[in-house]
Design a protein around this motif. Structure first.
Motif, PDB file in Angstrom:
ATOM      1  N   CYS A  11     -11.027 -85.280  82.052  1.00  0.00           N
ATOM      2  CA  CYS A  11     -11.772 -85.374  83.310  1.00  0.00           C
ATOM      3  C   CYS A  11     -13.047 -86.173  83.066  1.00  0.00           C
ATOM      4  O   CYS A  11     -13.288 -86.650  81.969  1.00  0.00           O
ATOM      5  CB  CYS A  11     -12.083 -83.999  83.849  1.00  0.00           C
ATOM      6  N   SER A  12     -13.863 -86.265  84.095  1.00  0.00           N
ATOM      7  CA  SER A  12     -15.087 -87.056  83.952  1.00  0.00           C
ATOM      8  C   SER A  12     -16.212 -86.249  83.312  1.00  0.00           C
ATOM      9  O   SER A  12     -16.732 -86.625  82.282  1.00  0.00           O
ATOM     10  CB  SER A  12     -15.524 -87.638  85.292  1.00  0.00           C
ATOM     11  N   ALA A  13     -16.573 -85.118  83.884  1.00  0.00           N
ATOM     12  CA  ALA A  13     -17.707 -84.352  83.370  1.00  0.00           C
ATOM     13  C   ALA A  13     -17.294 -83.245  82.410  1.00  0.00           C
ATOM     14  O   ALA A  13     -17.912 -83.052  81.375  1.00  0.00           O
ATOM     15  CB  ALA A  13     -18.506 -83.761  84.523  1.00  0.00           C
ATOM     16  N   GLY A  14     -16.273 -82.481  82.777  1.00  0.00           N
ATOM     17  CA  GLY A  14     -15.772 -81.470  81.860  1.00  0.00           C
ATOM     18  C   GLY A  14     -16.088 -80.029  82.202  1.00  0.00           C
ATOM     19  O   GLY A  14     -15.490 -79.128  81.641  1.00  0.00           O
ATOM     20  N   MET A  15     -17.014 -79.790  83.111  1.00  0.00           N
ATOM     21  CA  MET A  15     -17.399 -78.415  83.410  1.00  0.00           C
ATOM     22  C   MET A  15     -16.264 -77.613  84.049  1.00  0.00           C
ATOM     23  O   MET A  15     -15.872 -76.581  83.529  1.00  0.00           O
ATOM     24  CB  MET A  15     -18.633 -78.392  84.323  1.00  0.00           C
ATOM     25  N   SER A  16     -15.733 -78.084  85.154  1.00  0.00           N
ATOM     26  CA  SER A  16     -14.670 -77.329  85.830  1.00  0.00           C
ATOM     27  C   SER A  16     -13.389 -77.349  85.009  1.00  0.00           C
ATOM     28  O   SER A  16     -12.634 -76.372  85.006  1.00  0.00           O
ATOM     29  CB  SER A  16     -14.432 -77.862  87.236  1.00  0.00           C
ATOM     30  N   ALA A  41     -13.597 -85.439  77.738  1.00  0.00           N
ATOM     31  CA  ALA A  41     -13.994 -86.476  78.691  1.00  0.00           C
ATOM     32  C   ALA A  41     -13.017 -87.650  78.562  1.00  0.00           C
ATOM     33  O   ALA A  41     -12.379 -87.837  77.524  1.00  0.00           O
ATOM     34  CB  ALA A  41     -15.414 -86.940  78.399  1.00  0.00           C
ATOM     35  N   LEU A  42     -12.919 -88.430  79.609  1.00  0.00           N
ATOM     36  CA  LEU A  42     -12.009 -89.586  79.628  1.00  0.00           C
ATOM     37  C   LEU A  42     -12.192 -90.502  78.424  1.00  0.00           C
ATOM     38  O   LEU A  42     -11.224 -91.040  77.899  1.00  0.00           O
ATOM     39  CB  LEU A  42     -12.229 -90.411  80.900  1.00  0.00           C
ATOM     40  N   GLU A  43     -13.422 -90.675  77.998  1.00  0.00           N
ATOM     41  CA  GLU A  43     -13.722 -91.595  76.911  1.00  0.00           C
ATOM     42  C   GLU A  43     -13.038 -91.202  75.599  1.00  0.00           C
ATOM     43  O   GLU A  43     -12.875 -92.020  74.701  1.00  0.00           O
ATOM     44  CB  GLU A  43     -15.235 -91.688  76.666  1.00  0.00           C
ATOM     45  N   LEU A  44     -12.667 -89.927  75.476  1.00  0.00           N
ATOM     46  CA  LEU A  44     -12.059 -89.451  74.236  1.00  0.00           C
ATOM     47  C   LEU A  44     -10.536 -89.431  74.284  1.00  0.00           C
ATOM     48  O   LEU A  44      -9.879 -88.973  73.350  1.00  0.00           O
ATOM     49  CB  LEU A  44     -12.582 -88.044  73.919  1.00  0.00           C
ATOM     50  N   PHE A  45      -9.967 -89.959  75.362  1.00  0.00           N
ATOM     51  CA  PHE A  45      -8.511 -89.941  75.534  1.00  0.00           C
ATOM     52  C   PHE A  45      -7.785 -90.624  74.383  1.00  0.00           C
ATOM     53  O   PHE A  45      -6.920 -90.027  73.750  1.00  0.00           O
ATOM     54  CB  PHE A  45      -8.138 -90.605  76.871  1.00  0.00           C
ATOM     55  N   GLU A  46      -8.119 -91.879  74.120  1.00  0.00           N
ATOM     56  CA  GLU A  46      -7.351 -92.653  73.128  1.00  0.00           C
ATOM     57  C   GLU A  46      -7.396 -92.055  71.733  1.00  0.00           C
ATOM     58  O   GLU A  46      -6.398 -92.092  71.024  1.00  0.00           O
ATOM     59  CB  GLU A  46      -7.800 -94.119  73.125  1.00  0.00           C
ATOM     60  N   PHE A  55      -0.831 -84.928  78.620  1.00  0.00           N
ATOM     61  CA  PHE A  55      -2.202 -85.143  79.074  1.00  0.00           C
ATOM     62  C   PHE A  55      -2.249 -84.919  80.576  1.00  0.00           C
ATOM     63  O   PHE A  55      -1.498 -85.545  81.319  1.00  0.00           O
ATOM     64  CB  PHE A  55      -2.653 -86.568  78.726  1.00  0.00           C
ATOM     65  N   LEU A  56      -3.108 -84.014  81.000  1.00  0.00           N
ATOM     66  CA  LEU A  56      -3.269 -83.724  82.419  1.00  0.00           C
ATOM     67  C   LEU A  56      -4.632 -84.238  82.867  1.00  0.00           C
ATOM     68  O   LEU A  56      -5.654 -83.914  82.257  1.00  0.00           O
ATOM     69  CB  LEU A  56      -3.163 -82.223  82.684  1.00  0.00           C
ATOM     70  N   LEU A  57      -4.618 -85.021  83.919  1.00  0.00           N
ATOM     71  CA  LEU A  57      -5.853 -85.590  84.447  1.00  0.00           C
ATOM     72  C   LEU A  57      -6.346 -84.760  85.618  1.00  0.00           C
ATOM     73  O   LEU A  57      -5.548 -84.356  86.473  1.00  0.00           O
ATOM     74  CB  LEU A  57      -5.624 -87.023  84.927  1.00  0.00           C
ATOM     75  N   GLY A  58      -7.659 -84.541  85.666  1.00  0.00           N
ATOM     76  CA  GLY A  58      -8.251 -83.892  86.829  1.00  0.00           C
ATOM     77  C   GLY A  58      -8.038 -84.796  88.038  1.00  0.00           C
ATOM     78  O   GLY A  58      -8.010 -86.023  87.907  1.00  0.00           O
TER      79      GLY A  58
END
Length: 104
Positions: A11-16, A41-46, A55-58
């Motif tokens: 996800c983007s922020a990670g809280m929820s 966070a999205l930046e850590l996907f790769e 991988f599940l995306l918010g």
């Protein structure tokens, strides 16, 4: 029985998403399913592509699915978007069932 599967939520922020991970872990424990579930966070996907099965995306970052799927296709992985209603209600059991249904 599905054992030792690894699910990563992005996800983007990670809280929820962190709260959803907690609820998914609880649901897995109640069902007796051995699964590793984490969120990044999205930046850590790769850098996590080889560590997880699915991988599940918010819902708020569903626009990244096409990009991530190209990477995952090279590694034989699955990328899906979490149902907006299940995400919004933090229904960990439903999201877990969805993820497990995709992992064969």
């Amino acid at each position: 029985m599905i054992n030792n599967k690894k699910i990563l939520l992005c996800c983007s922020a990670g809280m929820s998403t962190s709260l959803l991970v907690t609820k998914m872990r609880k649901a897995a424990e109640e069902k007796g399913v051995e699964v590793e579930i984490n969120a990044v966070a999205l930046e850590l996907f790769e850098e996590n592509v080889n560590k997880y099965d699915i991988f599940l995306l918010g819902p708020q970052v569903k626009f990244k699915k096409t990009v991530f799927q190209k990477v995952d296709d090279q590694h034989g992985k699955i990328v899906e978007v979490i149902n907006m209603m299940d995400y919004g209600t933090m229904n960990g059991a439903k999201v877990l069932d969805f993820a497990l249904s995709l992992i064969k």
